[in-house]
Design a protein around this motif. Structure first.
Motif, PDB file in Angstrom:
ATOM      1  N   PHE A  55       1.930  10.964   5.065  1.00 34.93           N
ATOM      2  CA  PHE A  55       2.508   9.738   5.426  1.00 34.93           C
ATOM      3  C   PHE A  55       1.783   9.116   7.040  1.00 34.93           C
ATOM      4  O   PHE A  55       1.230   9.912   7.523  1.00 34.93           O
ATOM      5  CB  PHE A  55       3.709  10.060   5.851  1.00 34.93           C
ATOM      6  N   GLN A  56       2.066   7.750   7.117  1.00 31.43           N
ATOM      7  CA  GLN A  56       1.829   7.325   8.442  1.00 31.43           C
ATOM      8  C   GLN A  56       2.475   8.052   9.476  1.00 31.43           C
ATOM      9  O   GLN A  56       3.812   8.503   9.300  1.00 31.43           O
ATOM     10  CB  GLN A  56       2.271   5.905   8.292  1.00 31.43           C
ATOM     11  N   TYR A  57       1.855   8.342  10.551  1.00 30.23           N
ATOM     12  CA  TYR A  57       2.454   9.181  11.603  1.00 30.23           C
ATOM     13  C   TYR A  57       3.245  10.365  11.354  1.00 30.23           C
ATOM     14  O   TYR A  57       4.384  10.698  11.731  1.00 30.23           O
ATOM     15  CB  TYR A  57       3.517   8.252  12.521  1.00 30.23           C
ATOM     16  N   LYS A  87       1.017  -1.275   0.014  1.00 32.96           N
ATOM     17  CA  LYS A  87       0.073   0.066   0.058  1.00 32.96           C
ATOM     18  C   LYS A  87       0.788   1.222   0.105  1.00 32.96           C
ATOM     19  O   LYS A  87       0.703   2.187  -0.659  1.00 32.96           O
ATOM     20  CB  LYS A  87      -1.064   0.187   1.299  1.00 32.96           C
ATOM     21  N   SER A  88       1.769   1.409   0.879  1.00 33.90           N
ATOM     22  CA  SER A  88       2.784   2.578   1.021  1.00 33.90           C
ATOM     23  C   SER A  88       3.445   2.759  -0.078  1.00 33.90           C
ATOM     24  O   SER A  88       3.617   3.879  -0.659  1.00 33.90           O
ATOM     25  CB  SER A  88       3.502   2.447   2.335  1.00 33.90           C
ATOM     26  N   THR A  89       4.028   1.526  -0.532  1.00 36.98           N
ATOM     27  CA  THR A  89       4.871   1.604  -1.905  1.00 36.98           C
ATOM     28  C   THR A  89       4.214   2.283  -3.104  1.00 36.98           C
ATOM     29  O   THR A  89       4.338   3.095  -3.952  1.00 36.98           O
ATOM     30  CB  THR A  89       5.298   0.208  -2.273  1.00 36.98           C
ATOM     31  N   LEU A 147      -3.878   9.797   1.909  1.00 37.93           N
ATOM     32  CA  LEU A 147      -3.847   9.667   3.411  1.00 37.93           C
ATOM     33  C   LEU A 147      -3.436   8.362   3.854  1.00 37.93           C
ATOM     34  O   LEU A 147      -4.036   7.273   3.484  1.00 37.93           O
ATOM     35  CB  LEU A 147      -5.139  10.034   4.005  1.00 37.93           C
ATOM     36  N   ASP A 148      -2.250   7.943   4.298  1.00 40.71           N
ATOM     37  CA  ASP A 148      -1.744   6.902   4.496  1.00 40.71           C
ATOM     38  C   ASP A 148      -1.933   6.545   6.036  1.00 40.71           C
ATOM     39  O   ASP A 148      -1.517   6.941   6.925  1.00 40.71           O
ATOM     40  CB  ASP A 148      -0.292   6.450   4.331  1.00 40.71           C
ATOM     41  N   GLU A 149      -3.154   5.638   6.511  1.00 43.02           N
ATOM     42  CA  GLU A 149      -3.528   5.403   7.689  1.00 43.02           C
ATOM     43  C   GLU A 149      -3.546   6.569   8.603  1.00 43.02           C
ATOM     44  O   GLU A 149      -2.901   6.838   9.554  1.00 43.02           O
ATOM     45  CB  GLU A 149      -2.621   4.448   8.326  1.00 43.02           C
TER      46      GLU A 149
HETATM   47 MG   LIG Z   1       2.345   1.120   4.819  1.00 40.58          MG
END
Ligand SMILES: [Mg+2]
Ligand SMILES: Nc1ncnc2c1ncn2[C@@H]1O[C@H](COP(=O)(O)OP(=O)(O)OP(=O)(O)O)[C@@H](O)[C@H]1O
Length: 276
Positions: free
Chosen positions: A83-85, A45-47, A161-163
């Motif tokens: 990004f995440q966090y 997913k993040s990739t 939006l990543d998580e």
């Molecule tokens: Mg990820």
């Protein structure tokens, strides 16, 4: 429109650590939609979203945003990525300066920048009184909002939006998404939402792309997805608890939200009491 065609990505090519993270991925994101990307940890997913934002280079395939290849620098103005966090990347002395960082870099005037900061703070539900406060004095949930406001202040046409709610408590989670999706969507922004939460996907997404081991396993509406038990289990996903509950009760209708389930159950109860 975002158009992803035949995209593959391999980390550390030609080394012993070579890892194919994505294989032959194709899908489109239509203007104004909320497209969710779901999948087990490590599914890619993040990739995928980093490729869409042009942050890493495609190994093969093409990604076009409003007809421009993703490598074109012009797309940086179109796409905002959280990004995440994201709060780990706050660094300015005040909330205001942190949110202003992007707009200023885009060369906006002081007045424009400050108007953008105020609007973005409203959009994420941050009180204007917090402008002069250091981000480090805020709660985790507020810091997350500051980070998201910093991206909204750029007024991206496409927001990734990543998580966005990872690690927040349930109430902060619910409020953040409600506000974000309420306010941001009114402005017509197209959203790609990476999420593990099938409840969030059920509530907010118009369509879902399910990844498993770097491949697309499913594309369709949340409703269609939650009816596909085999796909869910292959992807290591579970339908929202409320959808599962109706299934357990042997009710052959599908509910995605508690409100929907309530209506279905009340209707059943009425039928039962009529028969008596
Ligand atoms: Mg990820
Ligand atoms: N920088 C990297 N170098 C090498 N391999 C990587 C790198 N980043 C990710 N990978 C690998 O690529 C695959 C996909 O990772 P990715 O981070 O895209 O997954 P993800 O779906 O976002 O997972 P999560 O839900 O845990 O965030 C995984 O096997 C991961 O180990």
């Amino acid at each position: 429109m975002i158009s992803v065609k035949g995209v593959s990505y391999t980390y550390m090519t030609s080394t012993p650590f070579e890892k194919t993270a994505l294989e032959n991925i194709s899908f489109d994101v239509a203007e104004g939609e909320v497209l969710a990307i779901a999948g087990h940890t490590g599914s890619g997913k993040s990739t995928l979203i980093q490729l869409v934002a042009g942050l890493i280079k495609l190994t093969s395939g093409t990604i076009a945003i409003d007809g421009l290849p993703v490598a074109d620098k012009k797309i940086r103005r179109l796409v905002g990525i959280v990004f995440q966090y994201p709060e780990h990347q706050l660094f300015e002395e005040t909330v205001e300066r942190d949110i202003a960082f992007g707009p200023r870099n885009f060369g906006l005037s002081d007045e424009e920048t400050s108007a953008r900061v105020e609007e973005a703070m409203r959009q994420v539900g941050l009180d204007a009184a917090l402008k002069k406060v250091s981000p480090f004095e805020l709660s985790g949930g507020q810091r997350r909002r500051v980070a998201i406001a910093g991206i909204l202040a750029l007024k991206p046409k496409y927001l990734i939006l990543d998580e966005p709610t990872a690690g927040l408590d349930p109430l902060a989670k619910k409020n953040l998404l409600q506000e974000l999706f309420g306010v941001v969507r009114k402005s017509g922004v197209t959203i790609i939402l990476v999420s593990h939460s099938m409840e969030d996907i059920a509530r907010f997404a118009s369509r879902v792309v399910v990844l498993a081991q770097g491949k697309v396993l499913f594309i369709g509406t949340p409703r269609e997805l939650f009816a596909e038990e085999e796909i869910l289990s292959r992807a290591g996903l579970e339908p929202p608890p409320i959808t599962k509950l109706l299934r357990t009760l042997n009710i052959n209708e599908q509910a995605l939200t508690v409100d929907e389930a309530e209506k279905i159950i009340l209707k059943r109860l009425e039928k039962i009491s009529c028969r008596r």
